[in-house]
Design a protein around this motif. Sequence first.
Motif, mmCIF file in Angstrom:
data_model
loop_
_atom_site.group_PDB
_atom_site.id
_atom_site.type_symbol
_atom_site.label_atom_id
_atom_site.label_comp_id
_atom_site.label_asym_id
_atom_site.label_seq_id
_atom_site.Cartn_x
_atom_site.Cartn_y
_atom_site.Cartn_z
ATOM 1 N N MET A 15 0.841 -1.204 -0.064
ATOM 2 C CA MET A 15 0.017 -0.059 -0.106
ATOM 3 C C MET A 15 0.815 1.215 0.060
ATOM 4 O O MET A 15 1.891 1.241 0.782
ATOM 5 C CB MET A 15 -0.956 0.256 1.436
ATOM 6 C CG MET A 15 -1.636 -1.121 1.139
ATOM 7 S SD MET A 15 -2.877 -1.496 -0.046
ATOM 8 C CE MET A 15 -4.000 0.092 0.171
ATOM 9 N N GLY A 17 0.859 5.682 -0.752
ATOM 10 C CA GLY A 17 0.177 7.011 -1.172
ATOM 11 C C GLY A 17 1.017 7.620 -2.623
ATOM 12 O O GLY A 17 2.176 7.697 -2.539
ATOM 13 N N SER A 54 -1.698 1.152 -8.254
ATOM 14 C CA SER A 54 -3.167 0.996 -8.378
ATOM 15 C C SER A 54 -4.008 1.706 -7.174
ATOM 16 O O SER A 54 -3.529 1.599 -6.239
ATOM 17 C CB SER A 54 -3.625 -0.395 -8.694
ATOM 18 O OG SER A 54 -3.031 -1.030 -9.750
ATOM 19 N N GLN A 55 -5.214 2.114 -7.578
ATOM 20 C CA GLN A 55 -5.967 2.467 -6.359
ATOM 21 C C GLN A 55 -7.499 1.852 -6.773
ATOM 22 O O GLN A 55 -8.101 2.002 -7.916
ATOM 23 C CB GLN A 55 -5.991 4.136 -6.358
ATOM 24 C CG GLN A 55 -6.635 4.766 -7.193
ATOM 25 C CD GLN A 55 -6.611 6.455 -7.132
ATOM 26 O OE1 GLN A 55 -5.829 6.796 -6.212
ATOM 27 N NE2 GLN A 55 -7.573 7.239 -7.788
ATOM 28 N N ASP A 57 -11.672 2.571 -5.376
ATOM 29 C CA ASP A 57 -12.895 3.556 -4.811
ATOM 30 C C ASP A 57 -13.979 3.030 -5.159
ATOM 31 O O ASP A 57 -14.661 3.252 -6.070
ATOM 32 C CB ASP A 57 -12.460 4.970 -5.139
ATOM 33 C CG ASP A 57 -13.513 5.828 -4.652
ATOM 34 O OD1 ASP A 57 -14.099 5.474 -3.363
ATOM 35 O OD2 ASP A 57 -13.936 7.013 -4.880
ATOM 36 N N TRP A 61 -11.714 2.205 -10.445
ATOM 37 C CA TRP A 61 -10.214 1.766 -9.956
ATOM 38 C C TRP A 61 -9.475 2.355 -11.165
ATOM 39 O O TRP A 61 -9.879 2.771 -12.357
ATOM 40 C CB TRP A 61 -10.249 0.279 -9.954
ATOM 41 C CG TRP A 61 -10.524 -0.317 -11.331
ATOM 42 C CD1 TRP A 61 -11.745 -0.778 -11.779
ATOM 43 C CD2 TRP A 61 -9.720 -0.799 -12.317
ATOM 44 N NE1 TRP A 61 -11.923 -1.317 -12.933
ATOM 45 C CE2 TRP A 61 -10.479 -1.233 -13.516
ATOM 46 C CE3 TRP A 61 -8.468 -0.279 -12.553
ATOM 47 C CZ2 TRP A 61 -9.941 -1.755 -14.604
ATOM 48 C CZ3 TRP A 61 -7.754 -0.879 -13.971
ATOM 49 C CH2 TRP A 61 -8.575 -1.400 -14.930
ATOM 50 N N THR A 63 -5.117 2.262 -12.703
ATOM 51 C CA THR A 63 -3.759 1.578 -12.507
ATOM 52 C C THR A 63 -3.042 2.451 -13.630
ATOM 53 O O THR A 63 -3.303 2.649 -14.911
ATOM 54 C CB THR A 63 -3.807 0.119 -13.078
ATOM 55 O OG1 THR A 63 -4.635 -0.560 -12.166
ATOM 56 C CG2 THR A 63 -2.445 -0.398 -13.101
ATOM 57 N N TYR A 88 -2.793 14.213 0.408
ATOM 58 C CA TYR A 88 -3.241 13.405 1.737
ATOM 59 C C TYR A 88 -3.026 13.999 3.049
ATOM 60 O O TYR A 88 -4.093 14.738 3.393
ATOM 61 C CB TYR A 88 -2.274 12.076 1.866
ATOM 62 C CG TYR A 88 -2.305 11.179 0.504
ATOM 63 C CD1 TYR A 88 -3.596 10.432 0.322
ATOM 64 C CD2 TYR A 88 -1.269 11.406 -0.330
ATOM 65 C CE1 TYR A 88 -3.612 9.516 -0.875
ATOM 66 C CE2 TYR A 88 -1.266 10.394 -1.617
ATOM 67 C CZ TYR A 88 -2.422 9.728 -1.740
ATOM 68 O OH TYR A 88 -2.582 8.932 -2.787
#
Length: 111
Positions: A15, A17, A54-55, A57, A61, A63, A88
Amino acid sequence: MLSTVRPDGTVHVVMVGATLDLKTGIARIICSGRSHKARQVRAAGAEGAAVAVSQVDGPRWSTLEGRAVVRDEPEQVADAVRRYAERYRQPRENPERVVIEITVTKVLGNA
């Protein structure tokens, strides 16, 4: 999530940011220079490591794929910290901080 490939061919996923500069096509991840991800990217040499970030929500998503290098120049680290703080929060102090810079070559996702 940042995905890198280990020397044995297995995938390392962690994981993170990330920030993205749409003008330059550069994604940035700040981390400790001693982290596994930074060591793996450094080991790839000057051409950089093939990576994906990648993220997710909910059903959306994205990538970003590309080549990553580690940058440790103070001005590059400060710029990446500023971008991270804007997206963030202000990160804790870390004198060993580096930046993984990804030159994005492919974008995948849905909105």
